[in-house]
Design a protein around this motif. Structure first.
Motif, PDB file in Angstrom:
ATOM      1  N   THR A  63       0.848  -1.192   0.000  1.00 50.61           N
ATOM      2  CA  THR A  63       0.000   0.000   0.000  1.00 50.61           C
ATOM      3  C   THR A  63       0.880   1.237   0.000  1.00 50.61           C
ATOM      4  OG1 THR A  63      -1.750  -1.154   1.218  1.00 50.61           O
ATOM      5  CG2 THR A  63      -1.810   1.248   1.235  1.00 50.61           C
ATOM      6  N   ILE A  93      -3.302   2.322  -6.033  1.00 56.02           N
ATOM      7  CA  ILE A  93      -4.763   2.195  -6.002  1.00 56.02           C
ATOM      8  C   ILE A  93      -5.225   1.740  -4.622  1.00 56.02           C
ATOM      9  CG2 ILE A  93      -6.754   0.982  -6.957  1.00 56.02           C
ATOM     10  CD1 ILE A  93      -5.622   2.966  -8.909  1.00 56.02           C
ATOM     11  N   ARG A  94      -4.542   0.769  -4.063  1.00 54.65           N
ATOM     12  CA  ARG A  94      -4.922   0.246  -2.746  1.00 54.65           C
ATOM     13  C   ARG A  94      -4.835   1.363  -1.690  1.00 54.65           C
ATOM     14  NH1 ARG A  94      -5.202  -5.038  -1.254  1.00 54.65           N
ATOM     15  NH2 ARG A  94      -3.868  -5.756  -2.973  1.00 54.65           N
ATOM     16  N   LEU A 133      -7.748   3.849  -2.137  1.00 47.00           N
ATOM     17  CA  LEU A 133      -8.996   3.311  -1.602  1.00 47.00           C
ATOM     18  C   LEU A 133      -8.996   3.369  -0.081  1.00 47.00           C
ATOM     19  CD1 LEU A 133      -9.451   0.238  -3.972  1.00 47.00           C
ATOM     20  CD2 LEU A 133     -10.899   2.282  -3.911  1.00 47.00           C
ATOM     21  N   HIS A 134      -7.860   3.044   0.513  1.00 41.90           N
ATOM     22  CA  HIS A 134      -7.738   3.093   1.973  1.00 41.90           C
ATOM     23  C   HIS A 134      -7.976   4.508   2.493  1.00 41.90           C
ATOM     24  CE1 HIS A 134      -5.550   3.394   5.848  1.00 41.90           C
ATOM     25  NE2 HIS A 134      -6.059   2.174   6.038  1.00 41.90           N
ATOM     26  N   ALA A 174     -12.570  -2.180  -5.346  1.00 42.65           N
ATOM     27  CA  ALA A 174     -11.201  -2.700  -5.249  1.00 42.65           C
ATOM     28  C   ALA A 174     -10.941  -3.832  -6.237  1.00 42.65           C
ATOM     29  CB  ALA A 174     -10.910  -3.146  -3.819  1.00 42.65           C
ATOM     30  N   PHE A 206      -8.288  -3.230  -9.305  1.00 39.91           N
ATOM     31  CA  PHE A 206      -7.052  -4.010  -9.321  1.00 39.91           C
ATOM     32  C   PHE A 206      -6.942  -4.811 -10.619  1.00 39.91           C
ATOM     33  CE2 PHE A 206      -7.098  -4.365  -4.388  1.00 39.91           C
ATOM     34  CZ  PHE A 206      -6.699  -3.039  -4.292  1.00 39.91           C
TER      35      PHE A 206
END
Length: 538
Positions: free
Chosen positions: A224, A248-249, A252-253, A299, A303
């Motif tokens: 991340t 991306i992760r 989103l977090h 997600a 991904f």
């Protein structure tokens, strides 16, 4: 049969009379109709048993089946087998619903209480997963229908299919997800027709199941990092999946949504002539799916989309399209203010022009409003589809680069639809989108004829023509998902783009769609494949 009466015990409200014991003892197996249900009753050495009469496979009557001494019930139509005591499936697929039984004097009573909602929903999901993993089309349909009848959200079937598939797509997105987005559009347009709605869900789930059939899990990096557009774009350019996924992760977090990623995704998709246009098309479909199915699918879809970017072939790096880079560099940095805003480049300029000439013509018209140039290139690609030389399908002694068919031509229109959507949002991308539309026009022009029959493929009512073709898609009859999904994608794209063109060019666009969907489509080229293999290995 006796009239059904309620037991006096209020705690036993859901017990119903089924058959007389003497009748059942004489016949061994009987059908009882109880409160709108068909229940099969069996008198066996191990007691009396009751189950749904309709086999969960295709609905044939189980009261006509055979029961072994150890209570194994066989449906004689397709040899599915069940444990009559537990309902467990011993050969086939779905479990069998069984009912508690009581004998009261000469009367056989059955208890018809349905299990709790949560238990029934879990059973449906389990059965749907089994059908999904085996790509059993009919079973998938039944489980989605059961989900709807239960009162659950039928769109859960799509959410689940994404959950079960996103890590099993080795190279990222396939047409299955893109088709799912378009089927969802038709699903919402047919709220009053549960049969057509089930078609939309069934085709979406089944196509996804087919694309991951017997595929293992291809895991994603768990790293991340804070989302940074420049870092993300550089990672995609370097084909560094781990870094791109980490961005991306991390986004989103931190609470970012699809709209926050969309500029970077659109830039990445158009950074090259990516994957024959699929990358940009998939960006638009990802937005649709996330909007309609909720943030829970964001997600996995993003991904998988990034992985598609990483593995996308970059056609502008092959000799055929190498002029693209030079054309992009030659694009004017700003519009010529002396060019009138109502200029309309003529689509005829691109007719039967090769790739290099098509790129040069597009640059030459770069001072026109991008929307006007877009319409000209859209019309040029529509003419290509309408004038595709279908004899190309029957040629045997051609090189691999000559493996061009109907589906290749549809990409020129579905990609155009994506260009309009994304470049309208991010105008700085217009040069890339327009030049890549020119690549489609120039490449496909080599496989067209001089003339086309507009009258044959146009009835006179554009709207009705498109509506009739859309209705055909619900019962398309195509054995390959890749064909039916191209029918679907181009039909919706044409319906959206038809209004961007003057009437006469709109007629060409509708006629091109009609010709594609009503023409023979040769998918397997046995002799050509043999010829090319012999040439290659020689």
């Amino acid at each position: 049969m006796k009239n059904i009466s309620e037991p006096k015990n209020p705690d036993r409200q859901n017990w119903r009379f089924a058959k007389s014991l003497s009748q059942l003892r004489a016949h061994k197996a009987m059908l009882a109709r109880v409160s709108g249900r068909q229940i099969a009753l069996f008198h066996t050495p191990r007691g009396i048993h009751a189950c749904d009469n309709r086999c969960p496979h295709e609905g044939y009557p189980l009261c006509e089946g055979d029961v072994s001494p150890d209570c194994k019930l066989t449906c004689n139509w397709h040899n599915w087998k069940f444990d009559l005591i537990t309902g467990e499936n011993l050969f086939g697929g779905d479990r069998l619903r069984i009912y508690p039984v009581e004998v009261r004097g000469d009367e056989v009573w059955v208890e018809i209480t349905d299990p709790p909602y949560e238990e029934r929903y879990a059973a449906i999901v389990k059965n749907l997963r089994n059908a999904f993993d085996d790509h059993e089309y009919d079973r998938i349909a039944r489980e989605i229908a059961r989900m709807k009848n239960l009162g659950a959200d039928p769109l859960d079937a799509l959410r689940l299919s994404i959950q079960w598939s996103w890590q099993r797509m080795e190279f990222g997105w396939t047409h299955a997800y893109a088709g799912m987005a378009d089927w969802l559009v038709l699903y919402e347009e047919n709220r009053d027709n549960e049969e057509l709605q089930l078609v939309c869900l069934l085709e979406s789930v089944a196509h996804t199941a087919f694309d991951v059939l017997r595929e293992p899990v291809y895991p994603f990096s768990e790293e991340t990092a804070p989302f940074d557009q420049a870092v993300f774009l550089r990672a995609v350019e370097q084909e560094n999946e781990a870094t791109a996924i980490a961005a991306i992760r991390g986004g989103l977090h931190d609470g970012l949504e699809f709209e926050d990623f969309e500029p970077a995704l659109s830039h990445a998709a158009l950074a090259h002539y990516n994957d024959f246009g699929h990358a940009l098309i998939y960006v638009t479909k990802a937005g649709t799916l996330i909007e309609k199915l909720g943030p829970g699918v964001a997600a996995p879809l993003l991904f998988s989309l990034v992985r598609e970017f990483i593995f996308s072939p970059r056609e502008d790096r092959i000799p055929e399209f190498r002029r693209y880079g030079a054309a992009l560099s030659a694009w004017p940095k700003c519009r010529n203010k002396n060019q009138p805003d109502d200029s309309h480049p003529a689509a005829e300029q691109w007719h039967r022009q090769g790739i290099n000439r098509a790129l040069d013509l597009t640059v030459a018209n770069a001072s026109a409003p991008p929307e006007a140039l877009y319409r000209a290139l859209l019309a040029a690609n529509a003419v290509n589809l309408l004038s595709f030389d279908h004899n190309q399908q029957d040629k045997v002694h051609v090189s691999v680069s000559g493996n061009v068919g109907w589906l290749d031509f549809t990409h020129g229109l579905t990609f155009a639809n994506a260009v309009r959507k994304q470049c309208a949002k991010f105008p700085q991308l217009w040069p890339r989108g327009l030049l890549q539309m020119a690549c489609f026009a120039g490449r496909n022009a080599a496989f067209t004829t001089d003339e086309y029959d507009l009258v044959k493929w146009h009835s006179g009512d554009i709207g009705q023509d498109i509506e009739n073709l859309l209705q055909r898609i619900f019962d398309h009859g195509q054995s390959e998902y890749i064909v039916s999904v191209h029918w679907l994608k181009i039909a919706l794209a044409v319906r959206e783009e038809i209004h961007a063109l003057p009437k006469q060019q709109g007629i060409v666009l509708a006629a091109a769609l009609s010709r594609f969907m009503n023409s023979p489509l040769k998918r397997r080229q046995a002799r050509r494949t043999a010829y090319q293999s012999l040439q290659f290995t020689a």
